[in-house]
Design an enzyme around this catalytic site. Structure first.
Site, PDB file in Angstrom:
ATOM      1  N   SER A 128       0.826  -1.218   0.000  1.00 27.88           N
ATOM      2  CA  SER A 128       0.000   0.000   0.000  1.00 27.88           C
ATOM      3  C   SER A 128       0.849   1.252   0.000  1.00 27.88           C
ATOM      4  CB  SER A 128      -0.840   0.057   1.269  1.00 27.88           C
ATOM      5  OG  SER A 128      -1.604  -1.090   1.428  1.00 27.88           O
ATOM      6  N   GLU A 174      -3.761   0.189  -8.874  1.00 23.09           N
ATOM      7  CA  GLU A 174      -2.754   1.237  -9.081  1.00 23.09           C
ATOM      8  C   GLU A 174      -1.454   0.536  -9.513  1.00 23.09           C
ATOM      9  OE1 GLU A 174      -2.018   3.353  -5.385  1.00 23.09           O
ATOM     10  OE2 GLU A 174      -2.255   5.286  -6.361  1.00 23.09           O
TER      11      GLU A 174
HETATM   12  N1  LIG Z   1      -6.172  -4.176   3.814  1.00 23.06           N
HETATM   13  C1  LIG Z   1      -6.287  -3.343   2.796  1.00 23.06           C
HETATM   14  O1  LIG Z   1      -7.266  -2.603   2.683  1.00 23.06           O
HETATM   15  C2  LIG Z   1      -5.204  -3.300   1.745  1.00 23.06           C
HETATM   16  C3  LIG Z   1      -5.488  -2.666   0.525  1.00 23.06           C
HETATM   17  C4  LIG Z   1      -4.485  -2.657  -0.457  1.00 23.06           C
HETATM   18  C5  LIG Z   1      -3.249  -3.227  -0.205  1.00 23.06           C
HETATM   19  N2  LIG Z   1      -3.015  -3.825   1.011  1.00 23.06           N
HETATM   20  C6  LIG Z   1      -1.679  -4.422   1.228  1.00 23.06           C
HETATM   21  O2  LIG Z   1      -1.776  -5.829   1.019  1.00 23.06           O
HETATM   22  C7  LIG Z   1      -0.850  -6.512   1.868  1.00 23.06           C
HETATM   23  C8  LIG Z   1      -1.604  -7.532   2.715  1.00 23.06           C
HETATM   24  O3  LIG Z   1      -2.611  -6.878   3.450  1.00 23.06           O
HETATM   25  P1  LIG Z   1      -3.845  -7.673   4.077  1.00 23.06           P
HETATM   26  O4  LIG Z   1      -4.851  -6.645   4.446  1.00 23.06           O
HETATM   27  O5  LIG Z   1      -4.234  -8.819   3.193  1.00 23.06           O
HETATM   28  O6  LIG Z   1      -3.172  -8.239   5.421  1.00 23.06           O
HETATM   29  P2  LIG Z   1      -3.610  -9.524   6.296  1.00 23.06           P
HETATM   30  O7  LIG Z   1      -3.071  -9.257   7.646  1.00 23.06           O
HETATM   31  O8  LIG Z   1      -5.056  -9.810   6.100  1.00 23.06           O
HETATM   32  O9  LIG Z   1      -2.806 -10.725   5.593  1.00 23.06           O
HETATM   33  C9  LIG Z   1      -1.396 -10.819   5.577  1.00 23.06           C
HETATM   34  C10 LIG Z   1      -1.040 -12.265   5.329  1.00 23.06           C
HETATM   35  O10 LIG Z   1       0.372 -12.364   5.150  1.00 23.06           O
HETATM   36  C11 LIG Z   1       0.764 -13.608   5.706  1.00 23.06           C
HETATM   37  N3  LIG Z   1       2.206 -13.574   5.929  1.00 23.06           N
HETATM   38  C12 LIG Z   1       2.898 -12.788   6.795  1.00 23.06           C
HETATM   39  N4  LIG Z   1       4.209 -13.081   6.710  1.00 23.06           N
HETATM   40  C13 LIG Z   1       4.348 -14.054   5.770  1.00 23.06           C
HETATM   41  C14 LIG Z   1       5.447 -14.779   5.247  1.00 23.06           C
HETATM   42  N5  LIG Z   1       6.682 -14.539   5.685  1.00 23.06           N
HETATM   43  N6  LIG Z   1       5.228 -15.706   4.293  1.00 23.06           N
HETATM   44  C15 LIG Z   1       3.970 -15.954   3.851  1.00 23.06           C
HETATM   45  N7  LIG Z   1       2.878 -15.301   4.319  1.00 23.06           N
HETATM   46  C16 LIG Z   1       3.075 -14.374   5.268  1.00 23.06           C
HETATM   47  C17 LIG Z   1      -0.051 -13.706   6.985  1.00 23.06           C
HETATM   48  O11 LIG Z   1      -0.105 -15.040   7.473  1.00 23.06           O
HETATM   49  C18 LIG Z   1      -1.403 -13.204   6.506  1.00 23.06           C
HETATM   50  O12 LIG Z   1      -2.214 -14.258   6.007  1.00 23.06           O
HETATM   51  C19 LIG Z   1      -0.143  -5.428   2.692  1.00 23.06           C
HETATM   52  O13 LIG Z   1       1.062  -5.067   2.037  1.00 23.06           O
HETATM   53  C20 LIG Z   1      -1.147  -4.274   2.651  1.00 23.06           C
HETATM   54  O14 LIG Z   1      -0.545  -3.019   2.837  1.00 23.06           O
HETATM   55  C21 LIG Z   1      -3.974  -3.882   1.983  1.00 23.06           C
END
Ligand SMILES: NC(=O)c1ccc[n+]([C@@H]2O[C@H](COP(=O)([O-])OP(=O)(O)OC[C@H]3O[C@@H](n4cnc5c(N)ncnc54)[C@H](O)[C@@H]3O)[C@@H](O)[C@H]2O)c1
Length: 306
Positions: A128, A174
Protein backbone atom coordinates in the site's frame (compact mmCIF):
# COMPACT_ATOMS: atom_id res chain seq x y z
CA UNK A 1 -4.39 0.21 -30.25
CA UNK A 2 -2.38 -2.98 -29.84
CA UNK A 3 -3.31 -5.27 -26.98
CA UNK A 4 -0.40 -6.53 -24.86
CA UNK A 5 -0.72 -10.17 -23.82
CA UNK A 6 -0.01 -10.69 -20.15
CA UNK A 7 1.30 -14.17 -20.88
CA UNK A 8 0.53 -15.39 -17.35
CA UNK A 9 -0.30 -19.10 -17.59
CA UNK A 10 0.00 -19.65 -13.84
CA UNK A 11 -0.12 -17.02 -11.11
CA UNK A 12 1.43 -17.29 -7.65
CA UNK A 13 -0.23 -15.44 -4.77
CA UNK A 14 1.82 -15.03 -1.64
CA UNK A 15 -0.23 -14.26 1.46
CA UNK A 16 -3.74 -15.57 2.01
CA UNK A 17 -5.07 -12.67 4.09
CA UNK A 18 -7.91 -10.44 2.99
CA UNK A 19 -5.97 -9.03 -0.01
CA UNK A 20 -4.19 -12.18 -1.18
CA UNK A 21 -7.42 -14.13 -1.11
CA UNK A 22 -9.22 -11.42 -3.07
CA UNK A 23 -6.46 -11.35 -5.68
CA UNK A 24 -6.60 -15.14 -6.00
CA UNK A 25 -10.38 -14.88 -6.40
CA UNK A 26 -10.42 -12.35 -9.27
CA UNK A 27 -7.47 -14.06 -10.97
CA UNK A 28 -9.20 -17.45 -10.97
CA UNK A 29 -12.70 -16.18 -11.76
CA UNK A 30 -12.11 -13.18 -14.04
CA UNK A 31 -8.65 -13.71 -15.62
CA UNK A 32 -9.29 -17.49 -15.53
CA UNK A 33 -5.67 -18.40 -14.68
CA UNK A 34 -4.58 -21.24 -12.40
CA UNK A 35 -3.44 -19.85 -9.04
CA UNK A 36 -0.87 -21.23 -6.60
CA UNK A 37 -1.86 -19.83 -3.19
CA UNK A 38 0.74 -19.76 -0.43
CA UNK A 39 0.88 -18.44 3.13
CA UNK A 40 3.19 -19.25 6.02
CA UNK A 41 0.10 -20.06 8.10
CA UNK A 42 -2.16 -23.01 7.27
CA UNK A 43 -4.89 -21.44 9.43
CA UNK A 44 -4.86 -18.37 7.16
CA UNK A 45 -4.99 -20.57 4.05
CA UNK A 46 -7.96 -22.45 5.45
CA UNK A 47 -9.73 -19.21 6.39
CA UNK A 48 -9.03 -17.86 2.91
CA UNK A 49 -10.45 -20.90 1.15
CA UNK A 50 -13.58 -20.81 3.30
CA UNK A 51 -14.07 -17.14 2.38
CA UNK A 52 -13.56 -17.93 -1.28
CA UNK A 53 -16.22 -20.67 -1.16
CA UNK A 54 -18.60 -18.23 0.51
CA UNK A 55 -17.94 -15.51 -2.08
CA UNK A 56 -18.46 -17.92 -4.97
CA UNK A 57 -21.68 -19.27 -3.45
CA UNK A 58 -22.97 -15.73 -3.00
CA UNK A 59 -22.18 -14.80 -6.60
CA UNK A 60 -24.00 -17.91 -7.81
CA UNK A 61 -27.00 -17.20 -5.55
CA UNK A 62 -27.20 -13.63 -6.86
CA UNK A 63 -27.08 -14.91 -10.46
CA UNK A 64 -23.80 -13.06 -11.18
CA UNK A 65 -22.05 -16.26 -12.25
CA UNK A 66 -23.14 -19.80 -13.14
CA UNK A 67 -22.48 -22.72 -10.81
CA UNK A 68 -20.07 -24.24 -13.41
CA UNK A 69 -18.05 -20.99 -13.52
CA UNK A 70 -17.78 -21.01 -9.73
CA UNK A 71 -16.60 -24.61 -9.77
CA UNK A 72 -14.08 -23.92 -12.53
CA UNK A 73 -12.73 -20.92 -10.61
CA UNK A 74 -12.42 -22.94 -7.38
CA UNK A 75 -10.67 -25.76 -9.25
CA UNK A 76 -8.07 -23.28 -10.51
CA UNK A 77 -6.83 -22.69 -6.95
CA UNK A 78 -4.01 -24.94 -5.73
CA UNK A 79 -2.67 -24.54 -2.22
CA UNK A 80 1.08 -24.47 -1.70
CA UNK A 81 1.32 -25.52 1.96
CA UNK A 82 3.65 -23.75 4.43
CA UNK A 83 6.11 -26.70 4.49
CA UNK A 84 6.72 -26.36 0.78
CA UNK A 85 7.87 -22.75 1.11
CA UNK A 86 8.38 -20.25 -1.70
CA UNK A 87 9.88 -22.85 -4.03
CA UNK A 88 6.32 -24.17 -4.41
CA UNK A 89 5.65 -21.07 -6.55
CA UNK A 90 8.32 -22.04 -9.12
CA UNK A 91 5.81 -22.73 -11.91
CA UNK A 92 4.26 -19.27 -11.73
CA UNK A 93 4.91 -16.73 -14.52
CA UNK A 94 4.05 -13.96 -12.09
CA UNK A 95 3.86 -13.86 -8.28
CA UNK A 96 1.77 -11.22 -6.53
CA UNK A 97 2.97 -10.72 -2.96
CA UNK A 98 0.33 -9.71 -0.40
CA UNK A 99 1.98 -10.34 2.98
CA UNK A 100 1.87 -7.90 5.90
CA UNK A 101 2.94 -4.28 5.30
CA UNK A 102 6.55 -4.39 6.49
CA UNK A 103 9.64 -3.37 4.49
CA UNK A 104 12.08 -5.88 6.07
CA UNK A 105 9.55 -8.70 5.56
CA UNK A 106 8.97 -7.79 1.91
CA UNK A 107 12.71 -7.37 1.27
CA UNK A 108 13.43 -10.80 2.74
CA UNK A 109 10.64 -12.39 0.71
CA UNK A 110 11.62 -10.77 -2.61
CA UNK A 111 15.24 -11.74 -2.08
CA UNK A 112 14.16 -15.36 -1.60
CA UNK A 113 11.69 -15.26 -4.50
CA UNK A 114 14.47 -14.02 -6.78
CA UNK A 115 16.79 -16.78 -5.57
CA UNK A 116 14.24 -19.61 -5.81
CA UNK A 117 12.17 -18.74 -8.91
CA UNK A 118 13.19 -18.53 -12.60
CA UNK A 119 14.86 -15.24 -13.55
CA UNK A 120 12.01 -14.13 -15.83
CA UNK A 121 9.14 -14.57 -13.32
CA UNK A 122 7.42 -11.20 -12.81
CA UNK A 123 7.49 -10.26 -9.11
CA UNK A 124 4.64 -7.91 -8.16
CA UNK A 125 3.92 -6.39 -4.75
CA UNK A 126 0.50 -5.39 -3.51
CA UNK A 127 2.09 -3.03 -0.97
CA UNK A 128 0.00 0.00 0.00
CA UNK A 129 2.89 2.36 0.55
CA UNK A 130 6.37 0.83 0.55
CA UNK A 131 8.99 1.83 -2.02
CA UNK A 132 8.87 -0.55 -5.01
CA UNK A 133 12.40 0.62 -5.79
CA UNK A 134 13.67 -0.67 -2.42
CA UNK A 135 11.78 -3.95 -2.86
CA UNK A 136 13.21 -4.31 -6.40
CA UNK A 137 16.76 -3.74 -5.14
CA UNK A 138 16.36 -6.64 -2.71
CA UNK A 139 16.17 -9.03 -5.71
CA UNK A 140 19.76 -8.35 -6.79
CA UNK A 141 21.55 -11.70 -6.39
CA UNK A 142 23.95 -11.88 -3.48
CA UNK A 143 27.47 -10.91 -4.44
CA UNK A 144 26.37 -9.10 -7.63
CA UNK A 145 26.49 -5.34 -8.12
CA UNK A 146 23.47 -3.31 -9.25
CA UNK A 147 25.34 -2.63 -12.53
CA UNK A 148 26.00 -6.31 -13.34
CA UNK A 149 23.84 -8.13 -15.92
CA UNK A 150 21.89 -9.95 -13.16
CA UNK A 151 21.85 -6.84 -10.99
CA UNK A 152 20.05 -4.97 -13.77
CA UNK A 153 17.80 -7.80 -14.98
CA UNK A 154 16.40 -9.02 -11.69
CA UNK A 155 14.93 -5.72 -10.37
CA UNK A 156 13.56 -4.97 -13.87
CA UNK A 157 10.81 -7.62 -13.36
CA UNK A 158 9.57 -6.08 -10.08
CA UNK A 159 6.44 -3.91 -10.14
CA UNK A 160 3.81 -2.50 -7.80
CA UNK A 161 0.32 -3.85 -8.49
CA UNK A 162 -1.90 -2.28 -5.85
CA UNK A 163 -5.38 -3.83 -5.60
CA UNK A 164 -8.04 -2.36 -3.31
CA UNK A 165 -10.16 -3.89 -0.58
CA UNK A 166 -12.46 -5.80 -1.07
CA UNK A 167 -10.72 -6.92 -4.26
CA UNK A 168 -13.76 -8.61 -5.88
CA UNK A 169 -15.70 -5.32 -5.58
CA UNK A 170 -13.23 -2.45 -6.01
CA UNK A 171 -12.59 -1.55 -9.63
CA UNK A 172 -9.13 -0.02 -9.32
CA UNK A 173 -5.57 -1.27 -9.53
CA UNK A 174 -2.75 1.24 -9.08
CA UNK A 175 0.35 0.42 -11.14
CA UNK A 176 3.72 1.56 -9.80
CA UNK A 177 7.09 1.34 -11.53
CA UNK A 178 10.32 1.22 -9.57
CA UNK A 179 13.12 3.13 -11.29
CA UNK A 180 14.49 -0.28 -12.28
CA UNK A 181 11.20 -1.71 -13.72
CA UNK A 182 11.21 -2.55 -17.44
CA UNK A 183 8.47 -1.39 -19.80
CA UNK A 184 7.69 -5.03 -20.63
CA UNK A 185 7.04 -5.79 -16.95
CA UNK A 186 4.76 -2.74 -16.69
CA UNK A 187 2.82 -3.66 -19.83
CA UNK A 188 2.30 -7.28 -18.81
CA UNK A 189 1.31 -6.44 -15.23
CA UNK A 190 -1.18 -3.86 -16.49
CA UNK A 191 -2.61 -6.34 -19.01
CA UNK A 192 -3.07 -8.85 -16.20
CA UNK A 193 -4.92 -6.34 -14.00
CA UNK A 194 -7.23 -5.56 -16.93
CA UNK A 195 -7.83 -9.29 -17.44
CA UNK A 196 -8.95 -9.38 -13.78
CA UNK A 197 -11.65 -6.86 -14.75
CA UNK A 198 -9.89 -3.83 -13.26
CA UNK A 199 -9.26 -0.25 -14.38
CA UNK A 200 -5.64 0.83 -14.00
CA UNK A 201 -4.09 4.13 -12.94
CA UNK A 202 -0.36 4.82 -12.65
CA UNK A 203 1.47 6.46 -9.79
CA UNK A 204 5.08 7.41 -9.23
CA UNK A 205 6.93 5.37 -6.62
CA UNK A 206 6.48 7.83 -3.73
CA UNK A 207 5.44 6.84 -0.16
CA UNK A 208 1.79 5.78 -0.23
CA UNK A 209 1.55 6.34 -4.02
CA UNK A 210 -1.42 8.53 -4.99
CA UNK A 211 -4.08 6.50 -3.17
CA UNK A 212 -2.67 6.32 0.34
CA UNK A 213 -0.82 9.65 0.25
CA UNK A 214 -4.36 11.07 0.04
CA UNK A 215 -6.40 8.56 2.06
CA UNK A 216 -4.19 7.99 5.11
CA UNK A 217 -3.88 11.63 6.30
CA UNK A 218 -7.69 11.77 6.06
CA UNK A 219 -8.12 8.63 8.18
CA UNK A 220 -5.49 9.85 10.63
CA UNK A 221 -7.30 13.21 11.03
CA UNK A 222 -10.52 11.34 11.77
CA UNK A 223 -8.77 9.28 14.48
CA UNK A 224 -7.29 12.49 15.95
CA UNK A 225 -10.77 14.06 16.02
CA UNK A 226 -11.95 11.08 18.05
CA UNK A 227 -8.88 11.20 20.29
CA UNK A 228 -9.37 14.92 21.01
CA UNK A 229 -13.07 14.44 21.68
CA UNK A 230 -14.13 16.70 18.79
CA UNK A 231 -17.00 14.30 18.08
CA UNK A 232 -18.09 10.75 18.79
CA UNK A 233 -17.16 7.81 16.59
CA UNK A 234 -20.66 7.64 15.17
CA UNK A 235 -20.88 11.36 14.46
CA UNK A 236 -17.48 11.42 12.73
CA UNK A 237 -18.49 8.57 10.42
CA UNK A 238 -22.01 9.91 9.91
CA UNK A 239 -20.64 13.34 8.94
CA UNK A 240 -18.63 11.87 6.10
CA UNK A 241 -21.36 9.43 5.04
CA UNK A 242 -24.27 11.82 4.95
CA UNK A 243 -22.41 15.09 4.42
CA UNK A 244 -19.92 13.98 1.78
CA UNK A 245 -21.68 10.92 0.40
CA UNK A 246 -18.87 8.52 1.33
CA UNK A 247 -20.11 4.91 1.36
CA UNK A 248 -18.61 4.46 4.84
CA UNK A 249 -17.02 6.74 7.41
CA UNK A 250 -13.22 6.96 7.88
CA UNK A 251 -13.18 5.07 11.21
CA UNK A 252 -15.12 2.17 9.77
CA UNK A 253 -12.92 2.25 6.67
CA UNK A 254 -9.82 2.07 8.89
CA UNK A 255 -11.32 -1.01 10.58
CA UNK A 256 -11.93 -2.61 7.20
CA UNK A 257 -8.39 -1.90 5.96
CA UNK A 258 -6.87 -3.21 9.22
CA UNK A 259 -5.49 -0.85 11.88
CA UNK A 260 -2.04 -2.51 11.72
CA UNK A 261 -1.96 -1.86 7.98
CA UNK A 262 -3.12 1.77 8.47
CA UNK A 263 -0.38 2.34 11.07
CA UNK A 264 2.29 0.74 8.89
CA UNK A 265 1.27 2.92 5.92
CA UNK A 266 1.27 6.06 8.07
CA UNK A 267 4.74 5.21 9.41
CA UNK A 268 5.99 4.77 5.83
CA UNK A 269 4.52 8.17 4.90
CA UNK A 270 5.96 9.84 8.00
CA UNK A 271 9.44 8.28 7.74
CA UNK A 272 9.56 8.53 3.94
CA UNK A 273 8.70 12.23 3.77
CA UNK A 274 9.95 13.47 7.15
CA UNK A 275 6.82 15.63 7.19
CA UNK A 276 5.15 15.93 10.62
CA UNK A 277 1.71 16.14 9.01
CA UNK A 278 1.88 12.36 8.50
CA UNK A 279 2.67 11.48 12.14
CA UNK A 280 0.34 8.62 13.21
CA UNK A 281 -2.07 9.39 16.02
CA UNK A 282 -1.27 8.03 19.47
CA UNK A 283 -4.71 6.41 19.68
CA UNK A 284 -4.03 4.37 16.54
CA UNK A 285 -0.68 3.20 17.94
CA UNK A 286 -2.29 2.17 21.21
CA UNK A 287 -5.06 0.24 19.49
CA UNK A 288 -2.53 -1.69 17.40
CA UNK A 289 -0.48 -2.36 20.56
CA UNK A 290 -3.64 -3.84 22.07
CA UNK A 291 -4.08 -6.05 18.96
CA UNK A 292 -7.32 -4.23 18.15
CA UNK A 293 -6.77 -4.50 14.42
CA UNK A 294 -10.30 -3.83 13.14
CA UNK A 295 -12.60 -6.22 11.35
CA UNK A 296 -9.99 -8.97 10.89
CA UNK A 297 -9.39 -9.29 14.66
CA UNK A 298 -13.02 -8.73 15.69
CA UNK A 299 -12.38 -5.40 17.42
CA UNK A 300 -11.37 -1.96 16.25
CA UNK A 301 -13.32 1.28 16.38
CA UNK A 302 -16.36 -1.00 16.05
CA UNK A 303 -17.07 -4.46 17.42
CA UNK A 304 -17.16 -7.41 14.99
CA UNK A 305 -17.07 -10.25 17.50
CA UNK A 306 -20.24 -11.85 16.18
N1 LIG B 1 -6.17 -4.18 3.81
C1 LIG B 1 -6.29 -3.34 2.80
O1 LIG B 1 -7.27 -2.60 2.68
C2 LIG B 1 -5.20 -3.30 1.75
C3 LIG B 1 -5.49 -2.67 0.53
C4 LIG B 1 -4.49 -2.66 -0.46
C5 LIG B 1 -3.25 -3.23 -0.20
N2 LIG B 1 -3.02 -3.82 1.01
C6 LIG B 1 -1.68 -4.42 1.23
O2 LIG B 1 -1.78 -5.83 1.02
C7 LIG B 1 -0.85 -6.51 1.87
C8 LIG B 1 -1.60 -7.53 2.72
O3 LIG B 1 -2.61 -6.88 3.45
P1 LIG B 1 -3.85 -7.67 4.08
O4 LIG B 1 -4.85 -6.64 4.45
O5 LIG B 1 -4.23 -8.82 3.19
O6 LIG B 1 -3.17 -8.24 5.42
P2 LIG B 1 -3.61 -9.52 6.30
O7 LIG B 1 -3.07 -9.26 7.65
O8 LIG B 1 -5.06 -9.81 6.10
O9 LIG B 1 -2.81 -10.73 5.59
C9 LIG B 1 -1.40 -10.82 5.58
C10 LIG B 1 -1.04 -12.27 5.33
O10 LIG B 1 0.37 -12.36 5.15
C11 LIG B 1 0.76 -13.61 5.71
N3 LIG B 1 2.21 -13.57 5.93
C12 LIG B 1 2.90 -12.79 6.80
N4 LIG B 1 4.21 -13.08 6.71
C13 LIG B 1 4.35 -14.05 5.77
C14 LIG B 1 5.45 -14.78 5.25
N5 LIG B 1 6.68 -14.54 5.69
N6 LIG B 1 5.23 -15.71 4.29
C15 LIG B 1 3.97 -15.95 3.85
N7 LIG B 1 2.88 -15.30 4.32
C16 LIG B 1 3.08 -14.37 5.27
C17 LIG B 1 -0.05 -13.71 6.99
O11 LIG B 1 -0.11 -15.04 7.47
C18 LIG B 1 -1.40 -13.20 6.51
O12 LIG B 1 -2.21 -14.26 6.01
C19 LIG B 1 -0.14 -5.43 2.69
O13 LIG B 1 1.06 -5.07 2.04
C20 LIG B 1 -1.15 -4.27 2.65
O14 LIG B 1 -0.55 -3.02 2.84
C21 LIG B 1 -3.97 -3.88 1.98
Amino acid sequence: MSVVAHGIRTLGVLGSGQMGLGIAYVSALRAKVPVLLHDRSSVQIQKGLELMDKLLEKDVAKGKIKAEEAKEARDRITVVPPVQGLSGLRDADMVIEAVSESLPLKQAIFSRLAAELPSDTILASNTSSISITKIAASTIPEGQSSASKEGLQSPARVVGLHFFNPVPVMKLVELIAAIQTSQETMDRAKAFAIACGKEVTSSQDVPGFVSNALLMPFINEAIMCLEKGVATRDDIDKTLKLGMNHPMGPLQLADFIGLDTCLAIQQTLYNGTGDSKYRPSVLLERMVDAQWLGKKSGKGFYDYSD
